[in-house]
Design an enzyme around this catalytic site. Structure first.
Site: not given
Ligand code: 5GP
Length: 132
Positions: A29-30, A88, A93, A95
């Site tokens: 995760d970035i 987001e 996915h 985590h």
């Molecule tokens: P969620 O959709 O589960 O709320 O969060 C999405 C996760 O993806 C976040 O923890 C965010 O940091 C990660 N994320 C979003 N865009 C990118 C990206 O371009 N690259 C990576 N490696 N992680 C990402």
């Protein structure tokens, strides 16, 4: 439209890749809650985890288990936690987050800061641990 994660799978956007097979992809995760925070995704682009077909869903968790074991070999932690959010990025996915305290599971606390070199080295170590 391709999600940002589909673009990562296709190599159109860079990532710190840990591993992939025909159907799944794992990368750091970035914006990590903790060092080693990893995302495991199906290559098939489906928004919500619970909308995945049965086989993909089951195999995603089997793959996630292997990635979690590799993370635990590399990152000193009490255990690797699993969280599903998806607010987001509309591409299913999981985590995987190394946990030492309850706050490591929180997405509201300040994020871990890693340099590019640290990300590269960490992904390589976890990747290697998947093979051992
Ligand atoms: P969620 O959709 O589960 O709320 O969060 C999405 C996760 O993806 C976040 O923890 C965010 O940091 C990660 N994320 C979003 N865009 C990118 C990206 O371009 N690259 C990576 N490696 N992680 C990402």
């Amino acid at each position: 439209m391709d999600s940002i994660f589909t673009k990562i799978i296709k190599g159109e956007i860079p990532s710190y890749k840990i591993s992939e097979n025909e159907n799944f992809f794992a990368f750091l995760d970035i914006n990590p809650n903790a060092k080693g925070h990893t995302l495991v995704i199906p290559k098939k682009q489906v928004d919500k985890l619970f909308d995945l077909d049965e086989q993909t869903y089951t195999e995603l968790f089997a793959y996630t288990k292997k990635v979690a074991a590799a993370i635990e070999k590399v990152i000193p932690c009490n255990r690797v936690g699993l969280t599903v959010i998806g607010l987001e990025v509309p591409h299913a996915h999981v985590h995987l987050i190394p946990l030492n305290t309850m706050s490591d599971a929180s997405f509201s606390k300040p994020k871990a800061q890693l340099s590019q070199i640290e990300f590269i080295e960490l992904a390589a170590k976890i990747s290697k641990a998947m093979d051992s």
